[in-house]
Scaffold this active site. Sequence first.
Site, PDB file in Angstrom:
ATOM      1  N   THR A  86      45.629 -33.906 -41.198  1.00 47.19           N
ATOM      2  CA  THR A  86      46.474 -33.720 -40.007  1.00 47.19           C
ATOM      3  C   THR A  86      47.151 -32.353 -40.134  1.00 47.19           C
ATOM      4  O   THR A  86      48.362 -32.273 -40.320  1.00 47.19           O
ATOM      5  CB  THR A  86      47.537 -34.827 -39.886  1.00 47.19           C
ATOM      6  OG1 THR A  86      48.204 -34.992 -41.161  1.00 47.19           O
ATOM      7  CG2 THR A  86      46.933 -36.141 -39.489  1.00 47.19           C
ATOM      8  N   PHE A 252      63.528 -32.073 -57.835  1.00 50.89           N
ATOM      9  CA  PHE A 252      63.443 -31.133 -56.699  1.00 50.89           C
ATOM     10  C   PHE A 252      64.645 -30.207 -56.618  1.00 50.89           C
ATOM     11  O   PHE A 252      65.071 -29.815 -55.546  1.00 50.89           O
ATOM     12  CB  PHE A 252      63.213 -31.886 -55.366  1.00 50.89           C
ATOM     13  CG  PHE A 252      61.787 -32.329 -55.226  1.00 50.89           C
ATOM     14  CD1 PHE A 252      61.315 -33.401 -55.955  1.00 50.89           C
ATOM     15  CD2 PHE A 252      60.910 -31.649 -54.412  1.00 50.89           C
ATOM     16  CE1 PHE A 252      59.983 -33.794 -55.887  1.00 50.89           C
ATOM     17  CE2 PHE A 252      59.575 -32.037 -54.328  1.00 50.89           C
ATOM     18  CZ  PHE A 252      59.118 -33.112 -55.073  1.00 50.89           C
ATOM     19  N   GLY A 256      62.991 -21.447 -57.177  1.00 54.10           N
ATOM     20  CA  GLY A 256      61.713 -20.757 -57.319  1.00 54.10           C
ATOM     21  C   GLY A 256      61.376 -19.944 -56.096  1.00 54.10           C
ATOM     22  O   GLY A 256      62.267 -19.561 -55.319  1.00 54.10           O
ATOM     23  N   CYS A 263      51.509 -30.265 -47.713  1.00 50.03           N
ATOM     24  CA  CYS A 263      52.333 -31.232 -46.979  1.00 50.03           C
ATOM     25  C   CYS A 263      53.653 -30.670 -46.439  1.00 50.03           C
ATOM     26  O   CYS A 263      53.862 -30.680 -45.227  1.00 50.03           O
ATOM     27  CB  CYS A 263      52.621 -32.437 -47.872  1.00 50.03           C
ATOM     28  SG  CYS A 263      51.141 -33.397 -48.194  1.00 50.03           S
TER      29      CYS A 263
HETATM   30  N1  LIG Z   1      47.382 -33.920 -50.245  1.00 47.64           N
HETATM   31  C1  LIG Z   1      48.467 -34.635 -50.509  1.00 47.64           C
HETATM   32  O1  LIG Z   1      49.082 -34.523 -51.567  1.00 47.64           O
HETATM   33  C2  LIG Z   1      48.979 -35.657 -49.511  1.00 47.64           C
HETATM   34  C3  LIG Z   1      49.984 -36.551 -49.891  1.00 47.64           C
HETATM   35  C4  LIG Z   1      50.440 -37.491 -48.983  1.00 47.64           C
HETATM   36  C5  LIG Z   1      49.898 -37.518 -47.704  1.00 47.64           C
HETATM   37  N2  LIG Z   1      48.929 -36.644 -47.338  1.00 47.64           N
HETATM   38  C6  LIG Z   1      48.357 -36.732 -45.995  1.00 47.64           C
HETATM   39  O2  LIG Z   1      47.088 -37.367 -46.073  1.00 47.64           O
HETATM   40  C7  LIG Z   1      46.197 -36.832 -45.088  1.00 47.64           C
HETATM   41  C8  LIG Z   1      44.943 -36.300 -45.742  1.00 47.64           C
HETATM   42  O3  LIG Z   1      45.302 -35.215 -46.570  1.00 47.64           O
HETATM   43  P1  LIG Z   1      44.285 -34.597 -47.637  1.00 47.64           P
HETATM   44  O4  LIG Z   1      45.050 -33.574 -48.400  1.00 47.64           O
HETATM   45  O5  LIG Z   1      43.610 -35.697 -48.375  1.00 47.64           O
HETATM   46  O6  LIG Z   1      43.246 -33.899 -46.624  1.00 47.64           O
HETATM   47  P2  LIG Z   1      41.826 -33.235 -46.943  1.00 47.64           P
HETATM   48  O7  LIG Z   1      41.675 -32.145 -45.959  1.00 47.64           O
HETATM   49  O8  LIG Z   1      41.741 -32.946 -48.421  1.00 47.64           O
HETATM   50  O9  LIG Z   1      40.759 -34.389 -46.626  1.00 47.64           O
HETATM   51  C9  LIG Z   1      40.462 -34.895 -45.360  1.00 47.64           C
HETATM   52  C10 LIG Z   1      38.995 -35.303 -45.349  1.00 47.64           C
HETATM   53  O10 LIG Z   1      38.722 -36.053 -44.161  1.00 47.64           O
HETATM   54  C11 LIG Z   1      37.390 -35.768 -43.755  1.00 47.64           C
HETATM   55  N3  LIG Z   1      37.229 -36.204 -42.358  1.00 47.64           N
HETATM   56  C12 LIG Z   1      37.816 -35.713 -41.244  1.00 47.64           C
HETATM   57  N4  LIG Z   1      37.448 -36.418 -40.162  1.00 47.64           N
HETATM   58  C13 LIG Z   1      36.616 -37.397 -40.592  1.00 47.64           C
HETATM   59  C14 LIG Z   1      35.924 -38.468 -39.949  1.00 47.64           C
HETATM   60  N5  LIG Z   1      36.028 -38.693 -38.642  1.00 47.64           N
HETATM   61  N6  LIG Z   1      35.149 -39.260 -40.698  1.00 47.64           N
HETATM   62  C15 LIG Z   1      35.037 -39.058 -42.031  1.00 47.64           C
HETATM   63  N7  LIG Z   1      35.688 -38.073 -42.683  1.00 47.64           N
HETATM   64  C16 LIG Z   1      36.467 -37.256 -41.986  1.00 47.64           C
HETATM   65  C17 LIG Z   1      37.249 -34.287 -44.014  1.00 47.64           C
HETATM   66  O11 LIG Z   1      35.902 -33.898 -44.112  1.00 47.64           O
HETATM   67  C18 LIG Z   1      38.012 -34.143 -45.349  1.00 47.64           C
HETATM   68  O12 LIG Z   1      37.150 -34.274 -46.460  1.00 47.64           O
HETATM   69  C19 LIG Z   1      47.002 -35.775 -44.346  1.00 47.64           C
HETATM   70  O13 LIG Z   1      47.566 -36.351 -43.197  1.00 47.64           O
HETATM   71  C20 LIG Z   1      48.086 -35.403 -45.319  1.00 47.64           C
HETATM   72  O14 LIG Z   1      49.240 -34.928 -44.682  1.00 47.64           O
HETATM   73  C21 LIG Z   1      48.441 -35.719 -48.223  1.00 47.64           C
END
Ligand SMILES: NC(=O)c1ccc[n+]([C@@H]2O[C@H](COP(=O)([O-])OP(=O)(O)OC[C@H]3O[C@@H](n4cnc5c(N)ncnc54)[C@H](O)[C@@H]3O)[C@@H](O)[C@H]2O)c1
Length: 437
Positions: A86, A252, A256, A263
């Site tokens: 997102t 936190f 830095g 996020c």
């Molecule tokens: N990265 C973090 O530390 C973290 C922590 C908490 C929450 N989040 C939230 O979790 C969500 C995902 O974050 P992320 O870092 O894992 O993202 P990311 O970009 O690493 O992964 C998302 C994946 O979804 C796939 N995708 C998109 N549309 C699709 C579909 N229709 N069908 C199948 N696969 C599809 C993409 O190819 C990609 O591999 C976000 O909303 C983010 O804000 C992330």
Amino acid sequence: MRVAMIGTGYVGLVSGACFADFGHEVICVDKDKAKIDALERGVIPIYEPGLDALVAGNVRAGRLKFTTELKPAVAEADAVFIAVGTPSRRGDGHADLSYVHDAAREIAAAVKGFTVIITKSTVPVGTGDEVERIVAETRPDCDCAVVSNPEFLREGAAIRDFKHPDRIVVGTDNPRAREVMTELYRPLYLNRSPILFTDRRTAELIKYAANAFLATKITFINEIADLAEKVGADVQEIARGIGLDNRIGTKFLHAGPGYGGSCFPKDTLALLKTGQDHDTPLRIVESVVAVNDTRKRAMARKVSAALKGEVRGKTVAVLGLTFKPNTDDMREAPSIPLITALQDMGAKVRVYDPEGMEQAKAYISNVAFCNDAYDCAQGASALVIVTEWEQFRALDVARLKDTMERPVLVDLRNVYRAEEVARHGFAYECVGRPRKV
Ligand SMILES: NC(=O)c1ccc[n+]([C@@H]2O[C@H](COP(=O)([O-])OP(=O)(O)OC[C@H]3O[C@@H](n4cnc5c(N)ncnc54)[C@H](O)[C@@H]3O)[C@@H](O)[C@H]2O)c1
């Protein structure tokens, strides 16, 4: 339980592997064929400590599978998680929900029998209602419940965070969905991790409120650090002095170069947009976003000060590129605006990161990618620690001095002691601590 995880990125892969480890049958789906092919060959597409062993073990046990085919995976599942990205929408900073909406449409077309559709992606309040509307529109006969279950894991400690969460937040009013969610998280519940059941909108807003609060804490101590520098106080002792108060807490509060990552920047911005849409300005978060934005680039001025303003034509070595240690994630990393600002000042930049070099190539250019910290320091007039990887905490300072043009250390994570580096003849610049040269 049979679980389908839609989106096998950071959150999807870690959550999928952990649910499999709890004993559920998990299939991780992604549109990115190269990612799925790699996972099927046992190659983990991200760097996250412990994830390779966790994935391998559960694949071997037959509980974790990967596919690009959403339809059969969803048809078989009791619970379908949406864990797609997102990101900030180009142009206006709202969360881009197109991946979530597309996934909801595809899931609705594929479900069979009662299915719980769970949004794990971070989504603005009201998104669950929209997902529910899309599902009903696509499949009026669908027997589904749409639940919010935001994820709080931190990159670099993701498995531990998933398996020992401070709390699990579940937003639903549906009793059948509540049962499924309780079953999914039973192993954690048995471990006494509290499950907080709320309505869906509240769960969605909890996630943004949590991230905005943490971003505020970081930004607060960063501004106190600036003041400490001016008045000759030590921000690390201030952080300890306030953090030991249980009402504040020690986490936190590390001064830095400003927060980055996948996020906080996008989530704080998206929360502001939600506030604007509801005619409720969030002035504290507005300030946090503005202060943090200017801070990252301003760190280059610290380097300039350490070089007495003579940056043009000089070589600057940057240690640590990822937004924090133990990840290869470069999204919104403070190193990016810092490096650009140094280049704008006319510096030649050499860089090294233990895990993030490949990812960094998409974000920075005209830099020399080096083999290790000492190679990076070669011929440099200043060495800047941007990300506090463990291996940068105990550098051989004498060896660095031999290889550098000028012994200048800019420590944006306050990992060294001023006296210690001064003993080796280094000029030392840090964040919010008295400068001893
Ligand atoms: N990265 C973090 O530390 C973290 C922590 C908490 C929450 N989040 C939230 O979790 C969500 C995902 O974050 P992320 O870092 O894992 O993202 P990311 O970009 O690493 O992964 C998302 C994946 O979804 C796939 N995708 C998109 N549309 C699709 C579909 N229709 N069908 C199948 N696969 C599809 C993409 O190819 C990609 O591999 C976000 O909303 C983010 O804000 C992330």
